[in-house]
Design an enzyme around this catalytic site. Sequence first.
Site, short mmCIF file in Angstrom:
data_model
loop_
_atom_site.label_atom_id
_atom_site.label_comp_id
_atom_site.label_asym_id
_atom_site.label_seq_id
_atom_site.Cartn_x
_atom_site.Cartn_y
_atom_site.Cartn_z
N GLY A 11 0.81 -1.21 0.00
CA GLY A 11 0.00 0.00 0.00
C GLY A 11 0.84 1.25 0.00
O GLY A 11 0.51 2.25 -0.66
N HIS A 63 -0.28 -13.59 7.14
CA HIS A 63 -1.19 -12.63 6.51
C HIS A 63 -1.93 -11.78 7.53
O HIS A 63 -3.15 -11.86 7.65
CB HIS A 63 -2.21 -13.38 5.65
CG HIS A 63 -1.62 -14.25 4.60
ND1 HIS A 63 -2.31 -15.33 4.06
CD2 HIS A 63 -0.43 -14.21 3.97
CE1 HIS A 63 -1.55 -15.91 3.15
NE2 HIS A 63 -0.40 -15.25 3.08
N ASN A 107 -4.09 -15.36 -0.41
CA ASN A 107 -2.92 -14.52 -0.14
C ASN A 107 -3.29 -13.08 -0.45
O ASN A 107 -3.76 -12.79 -1.54
CB ASN A 107 -1.75 -14.98 -1.00
CG ASN A 107 -1.47 -16.47 -0.86
OD1 ASN A 107 -2.32 -17.28 -1.18
ND2 ASN A 107 -0.30 -16.81 -0.40
N VAL A 152 9.72 5.44 12.39
CA VAL A 152 8.85 6.46 12.98
C VAL A 152 8.39 5.95 14.35
O VAL A 152 7.82 4.87 14.47
CB VAL A 152 7.64 6.76 12.08
CG1 VAL A 152 6.71 7.77 12.75
CG2 VAL A 152 8.11 7.26 10.73
N GLU A 187 -2.73 -23.46 -0.07
CA GLU A 187 -1.52 -23.36 -0.89
C GLU A 187 -0.72 -24.65 -0.73
O GLU A 187 -0.45 -25.09 0.39
CB GLU A 187 -0.71 -22.16 -0.40
CG GLU A 187 0.69 -22.03 -0.95
CD GLU A 187 1.46 -20.94 -0.25
OE1 GLU A 187 2.65 -21.16 0.05
OE2 GLU A 187 0.88 -19.86 0.02
N ASN A 219 7.74 -13.07 0.88
CA ASN A 219 6.59 -13.93 0.67
C ASN A 219 6.81 -14.88 -0.51
O ASN A 219 7.81 -14.79 -1.22
CB ASN A 219 5.30 -13.12 0.48
CG ASN A 219 5.31 -12.24 -0.77
OD1 ASN A 219 6.05 -12.48 -1.73
ND2 ASN A 219 4.48 -11.20 -0.78
#
Length: 545
Positions: free
Chosen positions: A58, A484, A522, A287, A398, A156
């Site tokens: 993101g 996840h 995923n 941060v 998976e 991943n």
Amino acid sequence: MIENQHFSRRRLLGMAALGAAALTGATTITTAPRAAAAEAQSGDGAFVPAVVIGTGYGAAVAALRLGEAGVETLMLEMGQQWDKPGADGNVFCGMLKPDERSSWFKSRTEAPLGSFLWLDLVNKDITPYAGVLDRVNFDQMSVYVGRGVGGGSLVNGGMAVQPKRSYFEEVLPQVDSAEMYDRYFPRANSVLRVNNIDKGWFEDTEWYKFARVSREQAGKAGLGTTFVPNVYDFDYMRREADGQVPKSGLATEVIYGNNHGKQSLDKTYLAAALGTGKVTIKTLHQVKTISRQRDGGYVLSVEEIDAYGKRVGRKEISCKYLFLGAGSLGSTELLLRARETGALPDLSSEVGAGWGPNGNIMTARANHIWNPTGAHQSSIPALGIDDWNNPDAPVFAEIAPMPAGLETWVSLYLAITKNPERGTFVYDKANDRANLRWTRDQNTPAVNAARSLFDRINKANTTMYRYDLFGSKLKNFADDFCYHPLGGCVLGKATDLYGRVSGYKNLYVTDGSLIPGSIGVNPFVTITALAERNVERIIKQDIAA
């Protein structure tokens, strides 16, 4: 995948900047003509129009689109850039011989498979270092996260799966699914450079025998399988198998990084973001706190460390627009700390809620001696057992590799289940951290769903579970860790419907913490596509307006 010429040129410029920074050991990554300005804008007391915390999926979307919009943007990454070879000539270490590069300030590795025949043969003592994989341990749940420029994309398995549309609509009913599946998922897949394995090669190669064995056994139980796209370059993998290029996916590399073949974010979104000439990345910058200025801007207290954890500086950076892309754990902790310490007191009570492990359960089966899975195994998954339409116990499993370099007769799986249970993060003032309220009992629905699936496979093939891979105890389902993590700043609750944080202008969340605990597959393609949707609206309405 075809890139337009302009985007391709930006991506190449960004990759050159990453390479130059690696050669010099610089912690500032930018296009060369702006190096001096970049250093100035990240100094103590500096102001930059937009700051993005993190460099995961993101965050990378936000930086690219802000850069394209002409907004000077600074990304702050707590990990290091992974582009400089070590003494062995490789950037990353392999899974079978991990060293300090493997783990984030650990004295011993913490691999998901903790034992073999109940013997601790997997984990190794190491020097604490800013390694690429972290296991964040809470009371009854641990979470694996990537550390470095590219976040989770570095560690991943690269499985680029879109969720079932019906389940996406169930999880995020307030989001237009037609818009997502027609526009934003294709956009994300294009920039991520998603590709598919050649099915003919898959059927013939020794490197995927383990997956073909599991497919056959699932079929005997009446279960179907599906090929899964990936961001690992399968054409490169074929050349690995032919001995034409250095091995990576065929050299037991994945959870501690891939030296070749993988299109991680530093080669896609982040490279293109740097290539806009508007984005700078500062590494080994964490941060610590967020506060607000009288003019409505934000001030970040930032700690800079070296690769061995020594603090080398502390600075304050201010900005007008702040995007949190530090992941479900990182973004949630920053907002919780700000709310509970009074720095941002008007944050919603929903901050910290709605967390889930995406129903992750790992398990393994023991095959008959006459049914080997192969000494040579690709570390990149390409196939999954799809039983998500099961009305009683939906599971997408998976088919995971176990590339031990020898025959093990083991079939390994990461099951993703539909677990309705949710955890909550709370701020621990004494230790200045977010703690996760989650009990092992909350994973019971996930374990039961996984058991239902694999009991059927075992019965159909007269096989049994392995009990020796997940620690010293008799244990056939690993339910105490996840890959996840989702939730903590849920879309439409802690934020509005586009990730704007409730109560504060120009403050945004743009990562997996927006997704309420589960997405059924995923999650990184969903995180990327959702960020594309949200950031497009934010730039249009909040920044460009």
